[in-house]
Scaffold this active site. Structure first.
Site, mmCIF file in Angstrom:
data_model
loop_
_atom_site.group_PDB
_atom_site.id
_atom_site.type_symbol
_atom_site.label_atom_id
_atom_site.label_comp_id
_atom_site.label_asym_id
_atom_site.label_seq_id
_atom_site.Cartn_x
_atom_site.Cartn_y
_atom_site.Cartn_z
ATOM 1 N N SER A 141 47.699 -41.367 -40.167
ATOM 2 C CA SER A 141 48.149 -40.123 -40.465
ATOM 3 C C SER A 141 49.126 -40.122 -41.508
ATOM 4 O O SER A 141 50.059 -41.186 -41.461
ATOM 5 C CB SER A 141 48.732 -39.153 -39.311
ATOM 6 N N TYR A 154 53.773 -38.826 -31.807
ATOM 7 C CA TYR A 154 52.673 -38.847 -32.676
ATOM 8 C C TYR A 154 52.839 -39.698 -33.793
ATOM 9 O O TYR A 154 51.969 -40.504 -34.354
ATOM 10 C CB TYR A 154 52.562 -37.468 -33.003
#
Length: 248
Positions: A141, A154
């Site tokens: 990501s 995350y």
């Protein structure tokens, strides 16, 4: 086609980016094995691919569990005889203040996002090395290289995926296995038509991304003809991580 009859395993394949990637490979003639912990959506995703003329089977798989991952790979081989390509797409996110994030929540995110990439790649590679070739694409990501508040677990997991990618590319290279990763930016998996003009305009590319944008990147990285591409980190974000923003 480059992917005719190749066997592709996709985790987190029931919806969103995972389903978009699986569908793209099926359209290119690949045989799909869809892993997902949502049995209803997973079975429906495989059925939808078959209804469009593709080849796909669904296997229940919670990537937090090592035995589930091993069973996913065993089923792929039992069904189709081998594994050629693995897309490690399964992942979870949780936005929570670092003051409130618990160690259990941290572990759940890291186990789901990173540990699963290692375990799935290890297990798929056991079969890939038997025929001396294979390709793995890990889904990272842009949070690996930039952040918003309250994204510590995350962001850490996605940064770890980038590092894991080049580490395993080096380790598995002698077995003919390539390992690459993609960092998607804003990829809209809901109602694309509901996005505002400003949402699109903040991207240098002029629009918000779609699952098909990530699917095309996966097709490139997994293509057997691209045998010189390994250990790379491909950012697919419409240019957002290159855009400088100044407060007025």
């Amino acid at each position: 086609m480059a992917f005719d009859e190749l066997v592709v395993v996709v985790t987190g394949a029931a919806q969103g980016i995972g389903y978009g990637v699986a569908k793209a490979f099926a359209e290119q003639g690949a045989r799909l094995v869809l892993g997902d912990r949502n049995e209803e959506q997973g079975a429906a995703a495989a059925a939808a691919i078959r209804n469009e003329g593709g080849q796909a089977v669904y296997v229940p798989c919670d990537v937090r569990h090592e035995d589930d991952i091993k069973e996913l790979m065993r089923t792929a081989v039992d069904e189709y005889g081998t594994i050629d390509i693995l897309i490690n797409n399964a992942g979870v996110s949780r936005w929570k203040s670092p003051y409130d994030l618990t160690s259990d929540e941290w572990d759940d995110i890291l186990n789901t996002n990173v540990r699963s990439c290692f375990l799935a790649t290890r297990e798929a590679a056991r079969y890939m090395k038997k025929h001396g070739s294979g390709a793995v694409v890990n889904m990272a990501s842009t949070r690996a290289i930039m952040s918003e508040p309250d994204t510590e677990a995350y962001a850490a997991s996605k940064g770890a995926i980038v590092a894991l990618t080049h580490a395993m590319a080096v380790s598995l290279g002698p077995d003919g296995i390539r390992v690459n990763c993609i960092s998607p930016g804003w990829i809209e998996t809901g109602n694309y038509e509901s996005l505002k003009k400003a949402d699109h305009e903040q991207h240098p590319a002029g629009r918000v991304g779609k699952p098909s944008d990530i699917a095309r990147a996966c097709l490139y990285l997994a293509d057997p003809d691209n045998s010189f591409v390994t250990g790379t980190h491909l950012v697919v974000d419409g240019g957002m991580t290159r855009k400088m923003i100044y407060e007025p």
